[in-house]
Design a protein around this motif. Structure first.
Motif, PDB file in Angstrom:
ATOM      1  N   GLY A   5       0.826  -1.203   0.000  1.00 43.11           N
ATOM      2  CA  GLY A   5       0.000   0.000   0.000  1.00 43.11           C
ATOM      3  C   GLY A   5       0.860   1.252   0.000  1.00 43.11           C
ATOM      4  N   ILE A   6       0.359   2.302  -0.599  1.00 45.31           N
ATOM      5  CA  ILE A   6       1.142   3.518  -0.780  1.00 45.31           C
ATOM      6  C   ILE A   6       1.627   4.081   0.559  1.00 45.31           C
ATOM      7  N   TYR A  32       5.136  -3.022  -8.615  1.00 49.14           N
ATOM      8  CA  TYR A  32       4.085  -2.025  -8.787  1.00 49.14           C
ATOM      9  C   TYR A  32       3.351  -2.317 -10.089  1.00 49.14           C
ATOM     10  N   LEU A  41      -0.314   2.481 -11.065  1.00 49.44           N
ATOM     11  CA  LEU A  41       0.210   3.280  -9.949  1.00 49.44           C
ATOM     12  C   LEU A  41       0.870   4.556 -10.442  1.00 49.44           C
ATOM     13  N   GLN A  58      -0.815   8.005 -10.783  1.00 50.57           N
ATOM     14  CA  GLN A  58      -0.994   8.869  -9.616  1.00 50.57           C
ATOM     15  C   GLN A  58       0.316   9.600  -9.323  1.00 50.57           C
ATOM     16  N   GLY A 113       2.023   7.990  -6.367  1.00 52.70           N
ATOM     17  CA  GLY A 113       2.635   6.707  -6.692  1.00 52.70           C
ATOM     18  C   GLY A 113       3.906   6.871  -7.486  1.00 52.70           C
ATOM     19  N   SER A 162       0.224 -10.300  -3.651  1.00 56.03           N
ATOM     20  CA  SER A 162      -0.509  -9.434  -2.731  1.00 56.03           C
ATOM     21  C   SER A 162      -1.296 -10.239  -1.702  1.00 56.03           C
ATOM     22  N   THR A 168      -4.016  -8.435  -0.113  1.00 51.98           N
ATOM     23  CA  THR A 168      -5.198  -7.602   0.126  1.00 51.98           C
ATOM     24  C   THR A 168      -6.258  -7.836  -0.949  1.00 51.98           C
ATOM     25  N   THR A 204      -8.268  -5.422  -2.073  1.00 53.27           N
ATOM     26  CA  THR A 204      -8.284  -4.247  -2.950  1.00 53.27           C
ATOM     27  C   THR A 204      -6.876  -3.653  -3.004  1.00 53.27           C
ATOM     28  N   GLN A 210      -3.454  -1.680  -3.711  1.00 53.11           N
ATOM     29  CA  GLN A 210      -3.175  -0.299  -4.105  1.00 53.11           C
ATOM     30  C   GLN A 210      -2.088  -0.213  -5.176  1.00 53.11           C
TER      31      GLN A 210
END
Length: 267
Positions: A35-36, A54, A58, A61, A64, A90, A92, A94, A96
């Motif tokens: 996560g960021i 990444y 990303l 942004q 990012g 990952s 998670t 969701t 990032q």
């Protein structure tokens, strides 16, 4: 030139995926930060990072893109990966779009900085990653001198615990896998008082304790509380409750007691 990995069979992807298991984290001495915000805090902490992944999205942004540039300046090799490959590494639901494989950093008693009237937070068999992470975050917020996790407590480098600390793991000394005997020897050598939360006839309310002196405050297992071994050596304290609730979550209990210590010490 962008370094890219397109296969989930790549060794670096497989290593990252394996770190969701404690057995592999312990073997490799590594863990995942994802996560960021968390990766920003890793980058700012000085903790060693092996490599990172990444997704192309990303870089759309500004934040990012800036983070990737900062990691690259620190010599961290970053690999661009498509979403399915990222998802393999990952943990998670969701993602990032950025994660790093970092080296575990475990503090030892000998490394703890000398301080006048320090306050340490001790986790005795706390099992829930969210609770442990919340307590570490709260200990950071109140300016505690360190967090000590006794053997039998949750792995501080598990995915959920790391996320729950919200980055406090990276700038607060944390001593994991400590035996009760070593803890008591350390506290005795430093002339620190042990407080333990307990529902006991001899316990006093937390606001009647004197937390201004050097001390360690022990918070116990979600179901069984603080172990009998530590209770024998501790000043027992409890949080008064006036409604119908039978108990407080251990993370909430830690916040209540630690902020009473802050009130006594700062106000």
């Amino acid at each position: 030139m962008v370094e890219r990995i397109d296969s989930s069979a790549n060794k670096k992807v497989k290593l990252a995926a394996s770190l969701h298991s404690r057995k592999h984290r312990d073997k490799e001495g590594l863990f995942i930060a994802e996560g960021i915000r968390l990766v920003e805090m890793v980058a700012a902490s000085g903790w060693a990072v092996r490599y990172g992944f990444y997704t192309p999205e990303l870089l759309a942004q500004a934040r990012g893109k800036e983070l990737c540039a900062k990691l690259a300046e620190q010599g961290v090799t970053l690999y661009e990966v498509p979403a399915p490959v990222y998802q393999k590494a990952s943990a998670t639901d969701t993602p990032q779009g950025i994660l790093v494989v970092a080296e575990q950093k475990k503090s030892r008693f000998a490394e703890l900085a000398a301080a006048e009237n320090p306050i340490y937070v001790v986790l005795d068999g706390v099992q829930d990653p969210g609770n442990a992470g919340t307590i570490i975050r709260t200990a950071d917020a109140v300016g505690a001198n360190g967090v000590i996790l006794l053997k039998g407590s949750v792995d501080v480098f598990s995915d959920k615990t790391v996320r729950s600390t919200m980055g406090s793991l990276f700038h607060l000394p944390v001593c994991p896998d400590v035996s009760a005997e070593d803890l008591q020897a350390f506290l005795t050598s430093q002339n620190l008082t042990i407080y333990a939360t307990a529902l006991d006839a001899s316990a006093k309310p937390h606001f009647e304790q004197d937390f201004r002196q050097g001390c360690a405050i022990v918070f116990g297992n979600e179901g069984n509380g603080v172990s009998a071994e530590l209770l024998q050596a501790a000043v027992k304290t409890y949080i008064p409750m006036y409604g119908e609730a039978e108990s407080l979550n251990v993370g909430v209990s830690a916040a209540v007691v630690l902020y009473e210590a802050v009130r006594q010490r700062k106000f």
